[in-house]
Every structure is written in C-alpha cells, then in structure tokens.
Design a protein around this motif. Structure first.
Motif, mmCIF file in Angstrom:
data_model
loop_
_atom_site.group_PDB
_atom_site.id
_atom_site.type_symbol
_atom_site.label_atom_id
_atom_site.label_comp_id
_atom_site.label_asym_id
_atom_site.label_seq_id
_atom_site.Cartn_x
_atom_site.Cartn_y
_atom_site.Cartn_z
ATOM 1 N N LEU A 24 0.831 -1.206 0.000
ATOM 2 C CA LEU A 24 0.000 0.000 0.000
ATOM 3 C C LEU A 24 0.865 1.256 0.000
ATOM 4 C CD1 LEU A 24 -2.699 -1.189 2.565
ATOM 5 C CD2 LEU A 24 -3.120 -0.722 0.145
ATOM 6 N N GLU A 25 1.935 1.234 0.776
ATOM 7 C CA GLU A 25 2.823 2.394 0.824
ATOM 8 C C GLU A 25 3.553 2.602 -0.496
ATOM 9 O OE1 GLU A 25 3.814 2.539 5.627
ATOM 10 O OE2 GLU A 25 5.173 1.453 4.262
ATOM 11 N N ASP A 26 3.612 1.526 -1.299
ATOM 12 C CA ASP A 26 4.176 1.613 -2.643
ATOM 13 C C ASP A 26 3.096 2.007 -3.659
ATOM 14 O OD1 ASP A 26 6.353 1.476 -4.396
ATOM 15 O OD2 ASP A 26 5.909 -0.610 -4.956
ATOM 16 N N GLU A 27 1.927 2.438 -3.133
ATOM 17 C CA GLU A 27 0.773 2.891 -3.917
ATOM 18 C C GLU A 27 0.195 1.787 -4.791
ATOM 19 O OE1 GLU A 27 1.276 6.655 -5.844
ATOM 20 O OE2 GLU A 27 2.089 7.621 -4.050
ATOM 21 N N LYS A 28 0.277 0.552 -4.303
ATOM 22 C CA LYS A 28 -0.377 -0.584 -4.967
ATOM 23 C C LYS A 28 -1.703 -0.858 -4.266
ATOM 24 C CE LYS A 28 3.671 -3.158 -6.641
ATOM 25 N NZ LYS A 28 4.866 -2.595 -6.041
ATOM 26 N N LEU A 29 -2.692 -1.313 -5.041
ATOM 27 C CA LEU A 29 -3.970 -1.718 -4.450
ATOM 28 C C LEU A 29 -3.772 -3.026 -3.690
ATOM 29 C CD1 LEU A 29 -6.426 -1.069 -7.430
ATOM 30 C CD2 LEU A 29 -5.729 0.516 -5.633
ATOM 31 N N ALA A 30 -4.527 -3.214 -2.629
ATOM 32 C CA ALA A 30 -4.415 -4.433 -1.833
ATOM 33 C C ALA A 30 -4.678 -5.681 -2.677
ATOM 34 C CB ALA A 30 -5.394 -4.380 -0.656
ATOM 35 N N ARG A 31 -5.547 -5.548 -3.686
ATOM 36 C CA ARG A 31 -5.867 -6.686 -4.561
ATOM 37 C C ARG A 31 -4.644 -7.195 -5.329
ATOM 38 N NH1 ARG A 31 -10.814 -8.147 -6.120
ATOM 39 N NH2 ARG A 31 -10.147 -8.566 -8.257
ATOM 40 N N ALA A 32 -3.633 -6.349 -5.456
ATOM 41 C CA ALA A 32 -2.447 -6.733 -6.231
ATOM 42 C C ALA A 32 -1.520 -7.654 -5.448
ATOM 43 C CB ALA A 32 -1.684 -5.482 -6.660
ATOM 44 N N VAL A 33 -1.742 -7.752 -4.150
ATOM 45 C CA VAL A 33 -0.888 -8.600 -3.310
ATOM 46 C C VAL A 33 -1.350 -10.051 -3.423
ATOM 47 C CG1 VAL A 33 -0.054 -9.034 -0.974
ATOM 48 C CG2 VAL A 33 -0.506 -6.681 -1.723
ATOM 49 N N VAL A 34 -0.429 -10.943 -3.740
ATOM 50 C CA VAL A 34 -0.768 -12.362 -3.901
ATOM 51 C C VAL A 34 -0.884 -12.996 -2.516
ATOM 52 C CG1 VAL A 34 -0.037 -14.579 -4.832
ATOM 53 C CG2 VAL A 34 0.432 -12.467 -6.113
ATOM 54 N N LEU A 35 -2.043 -13.581 -2.229
ATOM 55 C CA LEU A 35 -2.314 -14.208 -0.938
ATOM 56 C C LEU A 35 -2.881 -15.602 -1.142
ATOM 57 C CD1 LEU A 35 -4.195 -11.191 0.718
ATOM 58 C CD2 LEU A 35 -1.825 -11.829 1.149
ATOM 59 N N ASP A 36 -2.543 -16.527 -0.236
ATOM 60 C CA ASP A 36 -3.197 -17.834 -0.290
ATOM 61 C C ASP A 36 -4.526 -17.732 0.454
ATOM 62 O OD1 ASP A 36 -2.689 -18.024 2.473
ATOM 63 O OD2 ASP A 36 -0.869 -19.211 2.196
ATOM 64 N N ASP A 37 -5.286 -18.828 0.491
ATOM 65 C CA ASP A 37 -6.633 -18.786 1.076
ATOM 66 C C ASP A 37 -6.607 -18.384 2.544
ATOM 67 O OD1 ASP A 37 -7.686 -19.507 -1.329
ATOM 68 O OD2 ASP A 37 -7.915 -21.634 -0.843
ATOM 69 N N GLU A 38 -5.633 -18.898 3.290
ATOM 70 C CA GLU A 38 -5.542 -18.591 4.722
ATOM 71 C C GLU A 38 -5.233 -17.117 4.938
ATOM 72 O OE1 GLU A 38 -2.927 -19.897 8.667
ATOM 73 O OE2 GLU A 38 -2.756 -21.046 6.801
ATOM 74 N N LEU B 271 -4.195 6.096 -20.991
ATOM 75 C CA LEU B 271 -5.204 5.499 -20.113
ATOM 76 C C LEU B 271 -5.348 4.000 -20.370
ATOM 77 C CD1 LEU B 271 -7.584 5.588 -18.104
ATOM 78 C CD2 LEU B 271 -9.042 6.335 -20.014
ATOM 79 N N LEU B 272 -5.481 3.622 -21.643
ATOM 80 C CA LEU B 272 -5.633 2.205 -21.984
ATOM 81 C C LEU B 272 -4.402 1.418 -21.565
ATOM 82 C CD1 LEU B 272 -7.361 2.230 -25.492
ATOM 83 C CD2 LEU B 272 -8.399 2.039 -23.228
ATOM 84 N N SER B 273 -3.232 1.997 -21.765
ATOM 85 C CA SER B 273 -1.993 1.336 -21.368
ATOM 86 C C SER B 273 -1.963 1.131 -19.854
ATOM 87 C CB SER B 273 -0.795 2.169 -21.810
ATOM 88 O OG SER B 273 0.414 1.590 -21.377
ATOM 89 N N TYR B 274 -2.402 2.140 -19.122
ATOM 90 C CA TYR B 274 -2.453 2.079 -17.653
ATOM 91 C C TYR B 274 -3.373 0.952 -17.199
ATOM 92 C CZ TYR B 274 -3.435 3.703 -12.866
ATOM 93 O OH TYR B 274 -3.594 3.787 -11.506
ATOM 94 N N LEU B 275 -4.554 0.874 -17.792
ATOM 95 C CA LEU B 275 -5.539 -0.138 -17.390
ATOM 96 C C LEU B 275 -5.078 -1.543 -17.766
ATOM 97 C CD1 LEU B 275 -8.823 1.740 -18.410
ATOM 98 C CD2 LEU B 275 -7.862 1.485 -16.113
ATOM 99 N N ARG B 276 -4.561 -1.682 -18.985
ATOM 100 C CA ARG B 276 -4.132 -3.005 -19.446
ATOM 101 C C ARG B 276 -2.961 -3.535 -18.626
ATOM 102 N NH1 ARG B 276 -4.508 -0.937 -25.652
ATOM 103 N NH2 ARG B 276 -6.724 -1.390 -26.007
ATOM 104 N N SER B 277 -2.038 -2.648 -18.261
ATOM 105 C CA SER B 277 -0.863 -3.087 -17.499
ATOM 106 C C SER B 277 -1.251 -3.600 -16.121
ATOM 107 C CB SER B 277 0.131 -1.930 -17.358
ATOM 108 O OG SER B 277 -0.387 -0.903 -16.536
ATOM 109 N N ARG B 278 -2.432 -3.225 -15.645
ATOM 110 C CA ARG B 278 -2.902 -3.648 -14.333
ATOM 111 C C ARG B 278 -3.992 -4.709 -14.422
ATOM 112 N NH1 ARG B 278 -0.694 0.997 -14.431
ATOM 113 N NH2 ARG B 278 0.304 1.953 -12.606
ATOM 114 N N GLY B 279 -4.265 -5.154 -15.656
ATOM 115 C CA GLY B 279 -5.310 -6.163 -15.837
ATOM 116 C C GLY B 279 -6.681 -5.671 -15.406
ATOM 117 N N ALA B 280 -6.897 -4.356 -15.504
ATOM 118 C CA ALA B 280 -8.149 -3.762 -15.030
ATOM 119 C C ALA B 280 -9.274 -3.927 -16.053
ATOM 120 C CB ALA B 280 -7.939 -2.276 -14.734
ATOM 121 N N MET B 281 -10.489 -4.065 -15.551
ATOM 122 C CA MET B 281 -11.667 -4.130 -16.416
ATOM 123 C C MET B 281 -12.205 -2.716 -16.628
ATOM 124 S SD MET B 281 -13.717 -7.477 -14.994
ATOM 125 C CE MET B 281 -14.860 -7.438 -16.378
#
Length: 365
Positions: A172-186, A226-236
C-alpha cells in the motif's frame, strides 16, 4: 443474493448522470427482499434475453430478472482519507458495497469545469485510488497496533497476522492496491476481516459526452496512456456515454434503437456496464420457470446445487434432496418439459452438482 456496486468519481465526471440513467432501468424492489428503499440505491435488472424466451415458453404470469444494486456514493475530493469534503461518508459507504464502478471522464467540454482544471484520466484514477490506499494504510496500521501485545507474548496467530499485514502495508505504501498482493486462502481470510477498500474489484467506467471532445475519438495520447495504464494492471473497463444513456433510458425497443442510431451510439453502454459488473463479481444466472413465474437467480461461479438453492430460500441448503436440471436451450428446443424428459435432457443431480450459467433448475426438498 445481495450485491451492491458503488459508483464513485471526482466531481463533474458524470457520476450522477450515470446513476440516474441506471435507475431508469430499475425494477420493483419488492421482488428483491435484500434491497433497501433508499434514493441513492437503484435496483437494476441484469440484461438477459434468455429470461424473456423462457417466460414466453412457460407463458409465465410474472418475469423477474436477476438484479444488482448500484449505489450513488458521495463525490470524492483529494484529502478524503483525512476527512476532506464528504470524505468520511464517502469511505464508509464504499465499505458497504461489493465492488466499485469508478467513473473516469474522457471528454473535454468548456461548459463543464474539471475539478483539477484539466482532463487527465490517469491522474483522476490515481487521485481516487490514492485516497482509498491511504485509508487502507490507516486501517492496517491500526490493526497492527491492536495485535502488538499478542505478538510480544508470542501468540502464533497474532505473529502470522502481523507478518501478512506488514506485507500488505508495504504494498500500500508503494501505492499498490491491496488486490495486487498475492495471498493464499488462509492469508486472504485474515485480510478479508479488515474490509480493505482496495481489496474490492474495480470496474473503470470511461465516460464520454456527445458533442464534447472525446479522447477516444480524437486519437488523443491521453486516451492511449489510459488504456496502457488499465491493461498493465489487468483492469476491467467499459466505455459509456452517460448523458446519451440517460436520454435513451426513457425509450424502449425499436424506438430506443432508432434514437441510438441517430445519436451515433453503437453499443448499449448501460447494458455493457451491468454485464461487466456481473462478470467482475464472478456471478452467473440460473433460472426457474413455470406458469406463475420465470425468474433469474444470481449465484457465485462454482456454486453447488444446495448453495445455489439458497438464492431462493436459505432452507434449501439444509433441506436439499436433489435437483432436476436442464440447459435453457435444450428446454426451448424440446418444446416442452415432457418431451425433454423423454429425450433424457432433464437430469437428476445431487449435492455435488456445480450449477452452470443458463441452467434451468427445479429443486426437490
């Protein structure tokens, strides 16, 4: 199944116009017991041509589509995470929705002032997302402080949680969305309890304006950025003309399509938005059909038959015995349930059956 999508955006990007267009497509809330009666909430039908065909097939008295809620959330300004403007109201309302539809202005119009005095879609997205990120940093930091005593005592669960939260905080401090962090189920279960804003899926709604200078129509480098920004993040994302859709929302059928053609708008932006939102949330529709009613029911992808039955009534999960299932096109092509059964198209399925999008289901309890 209660599902809500919050419409957010900076001032003067078309957020309220979009919400008003969507509410023109509202369906009676009394058919959806999960819904609240609130002027800032619209219960909107999920476009689905299958529903009408099944209703005609069964000569149903009532036809009830699957639905999602769209919530008009107070406009955001820079500093919302510190309580600026309606920041606290904005952020608390986002916590209550399942996903975010982030309206981004991609048109220039001298009569509609941009809050930052210039149209810069990527900058607008970063402004909103940064406020969400700053709020999440506050949440994570507070939680770390709350478990510090248990960490010092050597409580394993607390030590595990702190390790995950520290990793989340760094992202988050690196200005990444929490969804970008890879987490296992636990790990995901631990983070989920915090209700972080940036864990919610985001659909970017690129709003253009008939008569304005639309960045997507003028080969503007800001649109490519804008399109480049969205595509690079896999955003819908989906492109919508909220103003035109609001005008068209008072028409139906052929008349609506005629006016759409005259306005030079090819796609139904609202339908695309609703469908994309449904897809983003990992949802599918199954149907029940009969003389009284044909209805679409919303479930998560991968739901077993007993879990799918809970969309109708929570008792269906515990009382489930079996389900009779046929795919919607097979039923229509057969011409009747009787012929479908003779052809072996109606299957009896048990508790392990995974309900598919487009299944017509009759539950036995």
């Amino acid at each position: 199944m209660a599902l809500a999508i919050g419409i957010v955006g900076l001032p003067n990007v078309g957020k309220s116009t979009l919400f008003n267009a969507l509410t023109k497509k509202s369906v009676p809330a009394e058919n959806y017991p999960f819904c609240t009666i609130d002027p800032s909430v619209g219960v909107v039908a999920v476009p689905d041509e299958r529903l009408g065909k099944l209703s005609v097939f069964s000569s149903s008295v009532k036809t009830i589509p699957a639905a999602v809620e769209f919530v008009d959330i107070a406009g955001l300004v820079k500093g919302a995470s510190e309580g600026e403007g309606l920041g606290n109201q904005f952020l608390s309302h986002i916590r209550e929705v399942d996903a975010i539809a982030e309206v981004v202005r991609i048109f220039e119009d001298n009569n509609i002032i941009h809050v930052h005095d210039k149209v810069d879609p990527v900058s607008d997205i970063e402004t909103i997302n940064l406020e969400l990120i700053l709020t999440d940093i506050q949440t994570v930091t507070k939680r770390i402080a709350n478990i510090e005593k248990d960490v010092k005592r050597g409580v394993k669960e607390a030590m595990k949680e702190k390790e995950i939260l520290e990793r989340m905080k760094l992202a988050l401090e690196d200005e990444k969305l929490a969804r970008a962090v890879v987490l296992d189920d636990e790990d995901s279960a631990i983070v989920r309890s915090l209700h972080l804003l940036t864990m919610k899926p985001i659909l970017y709604v690129l709003n253009k304006k008939a008569g304005g200078k639309n960045l997507d129509e003028t080969n503007d480098p800001r649109y490519e950025e804008l399109l480049s920004y969205l595509r690079s993040r896999g955003a819908m994302y989906v492109v919508v003309d909220a103003g035109v859709e609001h005008e068209l929302s008072q028409f139906e059928g052929e008349e609506k399509e005629m006016f759409r053609g005259e306005l030079g708008v090819k796609d139904d932006g609202l339908n695309n938005l609703i469908k994309k939102s449904y897809e983003m949330l990992g949802l599918i529709t199954y149907f029940t059909t009969g003389a009284d009613e044909t209805r679409g029911w919303t479930i998560k992808v991968g739901s077993t038959a007993p879990v799918a039955g809970m969309a109708i009534h929570t008792d269906f999960k515990d009382k489930f015995i079996r389900a009779e299932v046929i795919f919607w096109t097979d039923l229509l092509n057969a011409g009747s349930y009787g012929i479908a059964r003779e052809k072996g198209l109606v299957r009896t399925e048990g508790k392990e059956y995974i309900v598919k999008d487009g299944d017509v289901v009759e539950f036995k309890i």
